[in-house]
Design an enzyme around this catalytic site. Sequence first.
Site, PDB file in Angstrom:
ATOM      1  N   GLU A 203      94.882  17.383 -27.780  1.00  0.00           N
ATOM      2  CA  GLU A 203      95.357  18.763 -27.772  1.00  0.00           C
ATOM      3  C   GLU A 203      94.410  19.398 -28.549  1.00  0.00           C
ATOM      4  OE1 GLU A 203      99.438  19.482 -29.355  1.00  0.00           O
ATOM      5  OE2 GLU A 203      99.123  21.295 -29.437  1.00  0.00           O
TER       6      GLU A 203
ATOM      7  N   SER B 257      99.088  18.143 -34.146  1.00  0.00           N
ATOM      8  CA  SER B 257      99.703  16.932 -32.924  1.00  0.00           C
ATOM      9  C   SER B 257      97.985  17.232 -32.557  1.00  0.00           C
ATOM     10  CB  SER B 257     100.250  17.497 -32.149  1.00  0.00           C
ATOM     11  OG  SER B 257     101.364  18.033 -32.357  1.00  0.00           O
TER      12      SER B 257
ATOM     13  N   ARG C  36     100.956  23.349 -23.922  1.00  0.00           N
ATOM     14  CA  ARG C  36      99.824  23.432 -24.348  1.00  0.00           C
ATOM     15  C   ARG C  36      98.827  24.076 -23.138  1.00  0.00           C
ATOM     16  NH1 ARG C  36     103.073  23.876 -26.484  1.00  0.00           N
ATOM     17  NH2 ARG C  36     104.314  22.368 -27.667  1.00  0.00           N
TER      18      ARG C  36
END
Length: 303
Positions: free
Chosen positions: A296, A226, A176
């Site tokens: 995130e 998320s 990520r």
Amino acid sequence: MTGDNLYRCLSKLIKGRVTASEPMSRHTSWRIGGPADFFVEPADSDDLNRALAWARSSGVPVVVIGNGTNLLVSDGGIRGLVLKLGAGLSRIEIRDTAIYAGAGVLLPRLANRALQAGLAGFEFLAGIPGTVGGALLMNAGANGCSMGERIQRVEAMDFEGNKVTFDRNELKFTYRNSCLSHRNLIIIGAGFEGLPCPGIEIKKRMDQYQSRRRGTQPLELPNAGSVFKNPPGDSAGRLIENAGCKEMRVGGIQVSLRHANFFVNLGGGTAADVLELVHTVREAVEEKCNVKLSLEVQMLGEF
Ligand SMILES: Cc1cc2nc3c(=O)[nH]c(=O)nc-3n(C[C@H](O)[C@H](O)[C@H](O)COP(=O)(O)OP(=O)(O)OC[C@H]3O[C@@H](n4cnc5c(N)ncnc54)[C@H](O)[C@@H]3O)c2cc1C
């Protein structure tokens, strides 16, 4: 120059859509976010360049967004110019196994075009609602695949309007994250290499991924995917559930019953609600599971 004069000057320069006091809740999948002072959807990369030149000469700060599907924008909004890279940079070109996609291309469209061309490696993108630009910056991923894997080159623009190209060997993608996030660059397009494969096999994988997603994610309510990154070797959703936070609610925001790492907007939720829930969940997970979760979702605006 006054705000009105700055806006008039910007509107004259830009071919794409220009607005002032644009509610950012219209541009985030959470449906949250106060007004951006100035908002531009560039019609092409020249338009982008002109908007950047305007911002430099006016001393206005700039932020770039894609489809707003991983963003928490503050309730007070964004002071400065928001550049939304979408339809104006959404060209897809396929030659043999090489795919070029503009930064504004939506990921499901890229997955479908690759399928039509009999090129594998993009199936996991079918259910991710972001753009190529946002996905490259975040190194979006699912089903064991991630954005950086099929990449050949990235075309970007710096905030001075200079174009820069990075070849595969100059790029680094981690979970990520990508080296592009530290370089203060605007991604304008990217080249990928697909793997020749019978369409029927590609389609089968896409359908499997999609049906798994529909069964495990609260897609009927506004969310931003998320909220936390998965810690190494574990899942943030599992930890949140074990810490007893499923169904926890602050204002209009609730930890999803279906997927604990998704926070859904039940209606009227604010960025302040999200932040309070983030802090409460993080504290509970740290206390009960001894793991510190990191965000995130990307935060924009003043918090
Ligand atoms: C229902 C749902 C499911 C999701 N599933 C997944 C999943 O499976 N895997 C996954 O990884 N993510 C998932 N996400 C999160 C999100 O879709 C991805 O992170 C996506 O890649 C974000 O793209 P975006 O265009 O929406 O970026 P935005 O949210 O608009 O922006 C994200 C970040 O990228 C920056 N940015 C955007 N465009 C550019 C550009 N052109 N140049 C430079 N910087 C840019 C922004 O400043 C910001 O920091 C999901 C989200 C939702 C709502």
